[in-house]
Design an enzyme around this catalytic site. Sequence first.
Site, PDB file in Angstrom:
ATOM      1  CG  ASN A   7      -7.464  34.875  -8.963  1.00  0.00           C
ATOM      2  OD1 ASN A   7      -7.900  34.017  -8.603  1.00  0.00           O
ATOM      3  ND2 ASN A   7      -6.662  35.649  -8.422  1.00  0.00           N
ATOM      4  CD1 TRP A   8     -12.637  32.357 -12.647  1.00  0.00           C
ATOM      5  CD2 TRP A   8     -14.220  30.833 -11.673  1.00  0.00           C
ATOM      6  NE1 TRP A   8     -13.511  31.969 -13.808  1.00  0.00           N
ATOM      7  CE2 TRP A   8     -14.304  31.018 -13.234  1.00  0.00           C
ATOM      8  CE3 TRP A   8     -15.052  29.850 -11.283  1.00  0.00           C
ATOM      9  CZ2 TRP A   8     -15.076  30.465 -14.044  1.00  0.00           C
ATOM     10  CZ3 TRP A   8     -15.954  28.995 -11.943  1.00  0.00           C
ATOM     11  CH2 TRP A   8     -16.054  29.441 -13.430  1.00  0.00           C
ATOM     12  CE  LYS A   9      -9.081  38.434  -7.565  1.00  0.00           C
ATOM     13  NZ  LYS A   9      -8.838  39.853  -7.305  1.00  0.00           N
ATOM     14  CG  HIS A  85      -3.621  37.228  -5.759  1.00  0.00           C
ATOM     15  ND1 HIS A  85      -4.403  38.143  -5.006  1.00  0.00           N
ATOM     16  CD2 HIS A  85      -4.016  37.604  -7.159  1.00  0.00           C
ATOM     17  CE1 HIS A  85      -5.256  38.684  -5.832  1.00  0.00           C
ATOM     18  NE2 HIS A  85      -4.806  38.357  -7.098  1.00  0.00           N
ATOM     19  CD  GLU A  87      -7.644  39.557  -3.680  1.00  0.00           C
ATOM     20  OE1 GLU A  87      -7.852  38.421  -4.049  1.00  0.00           O
ATOM     21  OE2 GLU A  87      -7.721  40.330  -4.732  1.00  0.00           O
ATOM     22  CD  GLU A 154      -2.645  40.134 -10.274  1.00  0.00           C
ATOM     23  OE1 GLU A 154      -3.388  39.707 -11.138  1.00  0.00           O
ATOM     24  OE2 GLU A 154      -3.080  39.727  -8.911  1.00  0.00           O
ATOM     25  N   GLY A 160      -9.174  45.029  -8.786  1.00  0.00           N
ATOM     26  CA  GLY A 160     -10.718  45.167  -8.470  1.00  0.00           C
ATOM     27  C   GLY A 160     -11.016  46.471  -8.385  1.00  0.00           C
ATOM     28  CB  SER A 196      -8.743  47.038 -13.531  1.00  0.00           C
ATOM     29  OG  SER A 196      -8.913  47.145 -12.266  1.00  0.00           O
TER      30      SER A 196
HETATM   31  P1  13P Z   1      -9.498  42.006 -11.179  1.00  0.00           P
HETATM   32  O1  13P Z   1      -9.435  41.725 -12.508  1.00  0.00           O
HETATM   33  O2  13P Z   1     -10.846  41.945 -10.836  1.00  0.00           O
HETATM   34  O3  13P Z   1      -8.877  43.382 -10.945  1.00  0.00           O
HETATM   35  O4  13P Z   1      -8.358  41.044 -10.481  1.00  0.00           O
HETATM   36  C1  13P Z   1      -7.017  41.061 -10.911  1.00  0.00           C
HETATM   37  C2  13P Z   1      -6.501  39.839  -9.887  1.00  0.00           C
HETATM   38  O5  13P Z   1      -6.248  39.904  -8.825  1.00  0.00           O
HETATM   39  C3  13P Z   1      -6.160  38.651 -10.709  1.00  0.00           C
HETATM   40  O6  13P Z   1      -5.554  37.878  -9.873  1.00  0.00           O
END
Ligand code: 13P
Length: 234
Positions: A7-9, A85, A87, A154, A160, A196
Site C-alpha cells: 500500500n503506497w498510500k 483502510h 486512514e 490492520e 506506521g 509495521s
Molecule cells: P506500515 O506497514 O507502514 O505500518 O503501514 C501498514 C498499512 O497501513 C498498510 O495498509
Amino acid sequence: MKIIAGNWKMNGSRAALETMINSLRDVNTPNTVILCVPYTMLRTGANGVQTGAQDVSPHVAGAYTGDISAQMLADAGAKYVIVGHSERRAYHNETNAVVRSKAQAAINAGLVPIICVGETMDEKQAGKAMAVIESGVRESVPSDENGKIIIAYEPRWAIGAGLTPTSSEIAQAHALIARTLKSMGRGGTPILYGASVKAGNAAAIMSIPNVDGVLVGGASLKPDDFIPIITSVK
Ligand code: 13P
C-alpha cells in the site's frame, strides 16, 4: 502461496512504480504480488505484479466531483482496491456501512476489494478489540456472497508505528476473522495482516495460522525493502 500486497498510500511516482516493476522481473516467487498505488499510477500488471487502488466510490457514475468509480479503476488496469483502510476511516469518517457499499461496487466491476478492519488503541485498551474486529467484518463485508474478496486485519494503533501485536494476538484476531467469515458463507477468504511489516518480521508473521499474506505500507515503497518480504515465504 501467500499474498504480498503493498500500500503506497500517498507516496511514489510513475517512475518509482516503473523501477519497482522492473526490479520484480527477476524475482521468482509463487506468491501473489499486488501494489496498491495512487490513482495516477494505476496500470496494467506486469512482471508478476498487479496494481490496485486505495479507495473507490460506492457509486457507478454521475455527479460526484473528484470521485473515481470501480469501473474506471478496472479500465485503468487495476485488479484490486483497498477499502476501509484505517486512514480512510480516520480522516474521511468512513463507517463500516460505507466500506461495505464500496466493497460491493468493487465486486460489481470485477475488482477484488481488500477490506480492512482493525481496532484503535483506545478500543484495545478498553478490551473491545475482538468485538470491533468481528463487527468490522460482519458490517463491512457485502452480504451478497458472490465475488472474491480479501480481508486485511490492520491493528490501527500499530500502523506506521513500528509496533506489532504479539504472535498470539495476531493468531487470535485472524482465527476470529476466519470463523466470522465462515459463518457468513465466506470460508476460505484470504486474510492478510498489515501494520509495521518488514523483511525482518514478515516470514514469522506469515507462519501464524490463518495469516494468508501481508499488507505492507512503508516497506513496500522501495525494491530493496519489498523484494525480501516477497521472497521471505514460499
Ligand atoms: P506500515 O506497514 O507502514 O505500518 O503501514 C501498514 C498499512 O497501513 C498498510 O495498509
